[in-house]
Design a protein around this motif. Structure first.
Motif, PDB file in Angstrom:
ATOM      1  N   UNK A 144       0.833  -1.204   0.000  1.00 45.09           N
ATOM      2  CA  UNK A 144       0.000   0.000   0.000  1.00 45.09           C
ATOM      3  C   UNK A 144       0.873   1.262   0.000  1.00 45.09           C
ATOM      4  N   UNK A 145       1.891   1.253   0.857  1.00 48.62           N
ATOM      5  CA  UNK A 145       2.785   2.416   0.936  1.00 48.62           C
ATOM      6  C   UNK A 145       3.512   2.625  -0.391  1.00 48.62           C
ATOM      7  N   UNK A 146       3.933   1.523  -1.020  1.00 48.45           N
ATOM      8  CA  UNK A 146       4.653   1.656  -2.286  1.00 48.45           C
ATOM      9  C   UNK A 146       3.769   2.252  -3.370  1.00 48.45           C
ATOM     10  N   UNK A 147       2.486   1.921  -3.376  1.00 50.97           N
ATOM     11  CA  UNK A 147       1.602   2.484  -4.405  1.00 50.97           C
ATOM     12  C   UNK A 147       1.608   4.009  -4.357  1.00 50.97           C
ATOM     13  N   UNK A 148       1.603   4.569  -3.141  1.00 52.01           N
ATOM     14  CA  UNK A 148       1.650   6.029  -2.999  1.00 52.01           C
ATOM     15  C   UNK A 148       2.986   6.563  -3.530  1.00 52.01           C
ATOM     16  N   UNK A 149       4.078   5.864  -3.212  1.00 56.37           N
ATOM     17  CA  UNK A 149       5.389   6.260  -3.734  1.00 56.37           C
ATOM     18  C   UNK A 149       5.413   6.177  -5.265  1.00 56.37           C
ATOM     19  N   UNK A 150       4.810   5.136  -5.797  1.00 56.53           N
ATOM     20  CA  UNK A 150       4.758   4.941  -7.247  1.00 56.53           C
ATOM     21  C   UNK A 150       3.974   6.062  -7.908  1.00 56.53           C
ATOM     22  N   UNK A 151       2.849   6.422  -7.313  1.00 52.24           N
ATOM     23  CA  UNK A 151       2.047   7.533  -7.836  1.00 52.24           C
ATOM     24  C   UNK A 151       2.852   8.828  -7.847  1.00 52.24           C
ATOM     25  N   UNK A 152       3.541   9.046  -6.739  1.00 49.07           N
ATOM     26  CA  UNK A 152       4.335  10.270  -6.611  1.00 49.07           C
ATOM     27  C   UNK A 152       5.470  10.292  -7.621  1.00 49.07           C
ATOM     28  N   UNK A 153       6.099   9.143  -7.834  1.00 46.17           N
ATOM     29  CA  UNK A 153       7.272   9.097  -8.701  1.00 46.17           C
ATOM     30  C   UNK A 153       6.920   9.133 -10.178  1.00 46.17           C
ATOM     31  N   UNK A 154       5.841   8.470 -10.569  1.00 44.65           N
ATOM     32  CA  UNK A 154       5.499   8.415 -11.990  1.00 44.65           C
ATOM     33  C   UNK A 154       4.602   9.565 -12.430  1.00 44.65           C
ATOM     34  N   UNK A 155       3.811  10.093 -11.502  1.00 47.97           N
ATOM     35  CA  UNK A 155       2.855  11.125 -11.893  1.00 47.97           C
ATOM     36  C   UNK A 155       1.720  10.582 -12.738  1.00 47.97           C
ATOM     37  N   UNK A 156       1.494   9.282 -12.716  1.00 47.49           N
ATOM     38  CA  UNK A 156       0.450   8.658 -13.523  1.00 47.49           C
ATOM     39  C   UNK A 156      -0.945   8.994 -12.996  1.00 47.49           C
ATOM     40  N   UNK A 157      -1.933   8.960 -13.907  1.00 49.90           N
ATOM     41  CA  UNK A 157      -3.319   9.000 -13.480  1.00 49.90           C
ATOM     42  C   UNK A 157      -3.630   7.709 -12.743  1.00 49.90           C
ATOM     43  N   UNK A 158      -4.530   7.789 -11.771  1.00 50.00           N
ATOM     44  CA  UNK A 158      -4.864   6.585 -11.012  1.00 50.00           C
ATOM     45  C   UNK A 158      -5.524   5.528 -11.887  1.00 50.00           C
ATOM     46  N   UNK A 159      -6.269   5.961 -12.907  1.00 47.98           N
ATOM     47  CA  UNK A 159      -6.897   4.997 -13.809  1.00 47.98           C
ATOM     48  C   UNK A 159      -5.849   4.187 -14.573  1.00 47.98           C
ATOM     49  N   UNK A 160      -4.653   4.768 -14.758  1.00 41.64           N
ATOM     50  CA  UNK A 160      -3.561   4.052 -15.417  1.00 41.64           C
ATOM     51  C   UNK A 160      -2.832   3.124 -14.438  1.00 41.64           C
ATOM     52  N   UNK A 161      -2.423   3.679 -13.311  1.00 38.08           N
ATOM     53  CA  UNK A 161      -1.549   2.945 -12.392  1.00 38.08           C
ATOM     54  C   UNK A 161      -2.270   1.846 -11.623  1.00 38.08           C
ATOM     55  N   UNK A 162      -3.527   2.077 -11.250  1.00 35.89           N
ATOM     56  CA  UNK A 162      -4.261   1.108 -10.437  1.00 35.89           C
ATOM     57  C   UNK A 162      -4.405  -0.230 -11.147  1.00 35.89           C
ATOM     58  N   UNK A 163      -4.686  -0.183 -12.441  1.00 43.72           N
ATOM     59  CA  UNK A 163      -4.890  -1.406 -13.218  1.00 43.72           C
ATOM     60  C   UNK A 163      -3.767  -1.590 -14.236  1.00 43.72           C
ATOM     61  N   UNK A 164      -2.550  -1.305 -13.815  1.00 43.58           N
ATOM     62  CA  UNK A 164      -1.393  -1.442 -14.698  1.00 43.58           C
ATOM     63  C   UNK A 164      -1.078  -2.928 -14.883  1.00 43.58           C
ATOM     64  N   UNK A 191      10.212   5.843 -14.521  1.00 45.79           N
ATOM     65  CA  UNK A 191      10.426   6.212 -13.124  1.00 45.79           C
ATOM     66  C   UNK A 191      11.801   6.862 -13.011  1.00 45.79           C
ATOM     67  N   UNK A 192      11.997   7.637 -11.968  1.00 43.72           N
ATOM     68  CA  UNK A 192      13.308   8.224 -11.731  1.00 43.72           C
ATOM     69  C   UNK A 192      14.331   7.100 -11.516  1.00 43.72           C
ATOM     70  N   UNK A 193      15.549   7.295 -11.996  1.00 43.66           N
ATOM     71  CA  UNK A 193      16.572   6.248 -11.877  1.00 43.66           C
ATOM     72  C   UNK A 193      16.816   5.852 -10.428  1.00 43.66           C
ATOM     73  N   UNK A 194      16.805   6.817  -9.539  1.00 37.83           N
ATOM     74  CA  UNK A 194      17.074   6.498  -8.133  1.00 37.83           C
ATOM     75  C   UNK A 194      15.921   5.716  -7.493  1.00 37.83           C
ATOM     76  N   UNK A 195      14.794   5.627  -8.209  1.00 35.51           N
ATOM     77  CA  UNK A 195      13.634   4.895  -7.697  1.00 35.51           C
ATOM     78  C   UNK A 195      13.652   3.425  -8.121  1.00 35.51           C
ATOM     79  N   UNK A 196      14.544   3.056  -9.022  1.00 31.19           N
ATOM     80  CA  UNK A 196      14.592   1.685  -9.551  1.00 31.19           C
ATOM     81  C   UNK A 196      14.843   0.673  -8.441  1.00 31.19           C
TER      82      UNK A 196
END
Length: 219
Positions: free
Chosen positions: A64-84, A115-120
């Protein structure tokens, strides 16, 4: 032998704990106190199992925590990231200066995001936790809900309110003073931060939008 010395240490510790409990609970019977000590040790032993309920609970919280980090790092719409869509056969292209591109093919489609390289490194750790929960099974999406011991799409994912439900989860279970961050707020904060630090072209790559769309909605 070593094992007998270890058992002896456990036995001594149990005697000491029994004596301490007896002082704290003088009216309790000896059998009640022994039962309490036994249940505590059983709980510890169960918690130390590889896929114990406690460990899976913590792993689910990490997802759950990573999803928030992923959203922050990618800037994706939730409709994209939730069902990626996701398949473990993926590759990482790190040729760009600031970003790494994750590519794979899942559910019959090519999947690609930056994603940012440091986020890999953090992303790879997430995949390890994901595999731990799946326990050898597969799941067609990068994210999922772990509900009553079952891996499945949560209703929050289906209705694109995953980030809000996660935010509420951490406020309810960990810290009621946490700010309420929606997916759109995370996206806006991320985009503005990169514009200020790295410029609008870098921000358009991160948000995975063209520059015209970025100027219209985020500046």
């Amino acid at each position: 032998p070593l094992w007998s010395r270890g058992l002896g240490d456990v036995y001594k510790r149990q005697i000491k704990e029994f004596e301490e409990l007896k002082l704290e609970n003088p009216s309790s019977s000896n059998s009640t106190l022994r039962y309490r000590i036994k249940k505590v040790y059983e709980s510890f032993n169960n918690a130390n199992k590889k896929h114990s309920t406690q460990r899976l609970y913590l792993a689910n919280s990490a997802i759950k925590a990573f999803f928030i980090l992923f959203q922050t790092n990618t800037g994706m719409n939730e409709s994209q990231s939730t069902l990626l869509a996701w398949d473990n056969k993926y590759n990482i292209n790190s040729e760009e200066k600031l970003f790494a591109t994750i590519k794979n093919r899942a559910r019959g489609k090519n999947v690609e995001f930056r994603i940012k390289k440091r986020f890999v490194k953090i992303f790879n750790k997430y995949l390890i936790i994901r595999e731990y929960i799946l326990q050898g099974k597969t799941f067609p999406y990068l994210f999922f809900g772990y509900i009553k011991g079952q891996v499945k799409l949560s209703s929050a994912q289906k209705y694109f309110s995953f980030s809000s439900s996660i935010n509420n989860y951490f406020i309810r279970h960990f810290d009621d003073k946490l700010p309420r961050l929606t997916s759109s707020k995370l996206r806006l904060n991320k985009t503005n931060m990169i514009i200020k630090k790295d410029g609008i072209i870098a921000s358009s790559l991160s948000a995975q939008n063209n520059i015209t769309t970025l100027l219209e909605h985020y500046t």
